[in-house]
Every structure is written in structure tokens, then in C-alpha cells.
Design a protein around this motif. Structure first.
Motif, short mmCIF file in Angstrom:
data_model
loop_
_atom_site.label_atom_id
_atom_site.label_comp_id
_atom_site.label_asym_id
_atom_site.label_seq_id
_atom_site.Cartn_x
_atom_site.Cartn_y
_atom_site.Cartn_z
N SER A 170 0.90 -1.03 -0.12
CA SER A 170 0.01 0.01 0.08
C SER A 170 0.59 1.47 0.14
CB SER A 170 -0.86 0.04 1.19
OG SER A 170 -2.20 1.02 1.24
N PHE A 171 2.17 0.73 0.31
CA PHE A 171 2.85 2.16 0.94
C PHE A 171 3.70 2.38 -0.52
CE2 PHE A 171 7.01 4.11 1.61
CZ PHE A 171 6.45 5.75 2.36
N THR A 172 4.04 1.35 -1.39
CA THR A 172 4.80 1.37 -2.22
C THR A 172 3.92 2.09 -3.35
OG1 THR A 172 6.22 -0.93 -1.63
CG2 THR A 172 5.64 0.28 -4.39
N LYS A 173 2.42 2.06 -3.33
CA LYS A 173 2.08 2.50 -4.04
C LYS A 173 1.69 3.85 -3.65
CE LYS A 173 -3.23 1.38 -5.99
NZ LYS A 173 -4.16 1.07 -5.73
N ILE A 174 0.90 3.84 -2.86
CA ILE A 174 0.61 5.70 -2.38
C ILE A 174 2.62 6.62 -2.85
CG2 ILE A 174 1.24 7.54 -1.39
CD1 ILE A 174 -1.06 5.57 0.88
N PHE A 175 3.43 5.86 -2.77
CA PHE A 175 5.08 6.41 -2.94
C PHE A 175 4.52 6.76 -4.88
CE2 PHE A 175 9.27 6.70 -4.64
CZ PHE A 175 9.94 7.54 -3.79
N GLU A 176 4.41 5.74 -5.59
CA GLU A 176 4.62 4.91 -6.98
C GLU A 176 4.05 6.31 -7.98
OE1 GLU A 176 4.69 1.22 -8.04
OE2 GLU A 176 6.86 0.99 -7.36
N ASN A 177 1.83 6.37 -6.68
CA ASN A 177 1.14 6.63 -7.72
C ASN A 177 0.75 8.08 -7.36
OD1 ASN A 177 1.75 4.67 -9.60
ND2 ASN A 177 0.00 2.82 -8.12
N GLY A 178 1.39 8.47 -5.92
CA GLY A 178 0.44 9.54 -5.97
C GLY A 178 -0.94 9.20 -4.69
N THR A 179 -1.81 10.52 -3.79
CA THR A 179 -2.98 10.30 -3.41
C THR A 179 -3.78 11.10 -4.23
OG1 THR A 179 -2.44 12.72 -2.12
CG2 THR A 179 -1.73 10.15 -1.07
N ASN A 180 -4.53 10.83 -3.41
CA ASN A 180 -5.70 11.68 -4.06
C ASN A 180 -5.56 13.50 -4.52
OD1 ASN A 180 -7.74 10.33 -5.43
ND2 ASN A 180 -8.73 10.06 -3.20
N PHE A 181 -4.80 14.01 -3.90
CA PHE A 181 -4.98 14.94 -3.47
C PHE A 181 -3.15 15.15 -3.71
CE2 PHE A 181 -7.50 14.54 -0.61
CZ PHE A 181 -8.48 15.54 -0.89
N ILE A 182 -2.12 14.45 -3.70
CA ILE A 182 -0.96 15.08 -4.10
C ILE A 182 -0.18 14.26 -4.59
CG2 ILE A 182 1.80 14.69 -2.97
CD1 ILE A 182 0.18 14.98 -0.02
N GLU A 183 0.73 15.27 -5.65
CA GLU A 183 0.70 14.20 -7.03
C GLU A 183 2.52 13.36 -6.26
OE1 GLU A 183 1.50 15.41 -10.89
OE2 GLU A 183 0.51 17.48 -10.33
N ALA A 184 2.47 12.02 -7.27
CA ALA A 184 3.64 10.92 -7.08
C ALA A 184 5.21 12.23 -6.84
CB ALA A 184 3.91 9.78 -8.00
#
Length: 264
Positions: A170-184
Motif C-alpha cells: 500500500s505504501f509503495t503504491k502511494i509512493f509510486e502513484n501519489g494520493t488524491n491530493f498529492i502527485e507522486a
């Protein structure tokens, strides 16, 4: 010679569980994640020695078998914290602990989710509450790193086997793809690793122990801030809340949305 850039780490602990099925029970309706942000060199030179000094003063142990501070055992005065059954010893320990968390330099970020409301609001989108909180907490940490023009990484205490693997993915996915509010690309500018550091309790990591000891009080502060009934009375924790309130990360003196966040 150029000054070495400071690097920060957020140490995360949770209160509650991520089980949506238990959300109708008022005792299990809320899940919170709390992160303590420390500068890594400061952890080495100051935090770790200070925590070990406190432990050795009240619960002497051999370095080969370190004592791990854990809130539940401390509150219940369970082994190896039986010395706290002596009222005077408990009083002195509490004073020293309060003094320690007050003088240490760190910032606090916390996220609280109402699982029942989350379940009602998103009838089809069932994002795991823990992972949802983790994503939003990471955003708070990003704001801290961005505003302080520095970098850092993330550490949590191991939750065991498959759950640790899921969290890392999950963390790696956030790092690689960003969140709804912050680009990767912005996350990658501030985070020094795409790997979530997951460490077992037995490793005696001072800041994970502090996160464990402060996370309940941070949750209680958020209950108070968002006008949620606690359903029980407390005493000693009120002193901790006063300290945490001063430690929350703020932007232009605003804590809501930066130091704390309510979901959904």
C-alpha cells in the motif's frame, strides 16, 4: 563545508482496529493513527539515550534483554512494570515521563476515522480504514517535510505476516502513484524511500515506544476537538493531552488539516 541536511522519520502507532464489521459497536467505532516526527540524528544523540535512562531508573534491565515500554502493561502495572504498584514509584515515574515528553523535540500528526460513517458514506467504495488513515497520515507528514524543506521516511510497528506485506504494498503504491491530493512526483521529492519500514516491538525502537504511549492521548484530544463522547473518565492522560496539544504540527498556527484530520 555544507551543513548536512536533516532527515526526519515519522513513527506510527494505531488505536482501534480496521474491522468495518465491528463499527456498529461504539467501543470499536473509531480507528486512529498517530505519528511522531523526529529528526534522525536527534533520535540517536538524545531520544534513545533519554528513553533508556528513564527505563533503567525504574525498571533496571540487562542490555541483552531490553524492556519495551508498552502502554497497556504500564497502565495495568504488569510485568516487567510491577514497581509501579508502589504509589510513590508510580508518581515519580509519571512526573519523569511527563517531563521527558515535554522537553523532547518532535511534531505530532494524527488521523481519526469513524468507521461506521465511512461504511455508510461509501456503499460501494470500501477502502480499508487502516490503509485510508495511513494515506492521509502520510499526506500530513508530506506537508511537514515540504514546509520544512526537508526529507524523510516512514516507520511502523509490525502487525504481523500478511498484514505487514499489505501495508508495504500500500505504501509503495502511494509512493509510486501519489494520493488524491498529492502527485507522486512531489511525494518522491520528499520521501527518501519507497519502502515502508516495518519493525517488530522487540527491537527496542525508542520512538515507536513513545508513539505507543502517546497515541491514546492523541486520540482523546481528537475526540474532544471533534466533540465525540469518550464514554469514560480519565486522569493522568489529561496531562499528556496538554503536552501533545502543543506538539501537533501546525501551518500558520492552524492544527486542523495539518496536525489532525477527521475522516471520512
Amino acid at each position: 563545508m555544507m551543513e548536512k541536511q536533516k532527515k526526519y522519520r515519522v513513527y506510527i502507532d494505531e488505536v482501534g482496529n480496521s474491522d468495518i464489521g465491528s463499527s456498529d459497536d461504539s467501543n470499536h467505532q473509531y480507528l486512529s493513527l498517530t505519528g511522531l516526527i523526529f529528526e534522525l540524528e536527534y533520535v540517536k544523540t538524545t531520544v534513545h539515550p533519554a528513553v533508556e535512562e528513564l527505563k533503567q531508573k525504574y525498571f533496571p534491565y540487562h542490555p541483552d534483554e531490553p524492556i519495551i515500554l508498552h502502554r497497556k502493561e504500564l497502565v495495568n502495572k504488569k510485568y516487567p512494570f510491577g514497581a509501579l504498584k508502589d504509589k510513590k514509584v508510580e508518581e515519580n515515574f509519571n512526573k519523569d515521563f511527563i517531563r521527558l515528553i515535554k522537553i523532547l523535540e518532535y511534531a505530532v500528526v494524527s488521523v481519526l476515522i469513524d468507521k461506521k460513517e465511512h461504511n455508510l458514506k461509501y456503499s460501494t467504495w470500501k477502502h480499508d480504514p487502516y490503509h485510508y488513515c495511513m494515506e492521509v497520515l502520510i499526506e500530513r507528514f508530506f506537508f511537514f517535510l515540504r514546509d520544512n524543506k526537508t526529507n524523510g521516511d516512514v516507520m511502523i510497528e509490525s502487525r504481523g505476516g500478511k498484514e505487514d506485506i499489505r501495508l508495504k504494498r500500500s505504501f509503495t503504491k502511494i509512493f509510486e502513484n501519489g494520493t488524491n491530493f498529492i502527485e507522486a512526483k512531489y511525494l518522491q521529492e520528499r520521501f527518501t524511500s519507497k519502502e515502508l519500514k516495518v519493525k517488530p516491538k522487540k527491537l527496542n525502537i525508542a520512538c515507536l515506544q513513545l508513539a505507543d504511549l502517546l497515541s491514546h492521548s492523541s486520540r482523546r484530544y481528537m475526540f474532544k476537538f471533534y466533540k465525540i463522547s469518550e464514554g469514560k473518565s480519565h486522569t493522568f492522560g489529561d496531562e499528556i493531552i496538554k503536552i501533545i496539544e502543543q506538539k501537533y504540527y501546525k501551518n500558520n498556527n492552524i492544527v486542523e488539516g495539518y496536525g489532525i484530520k477527521m475522516l471520512p
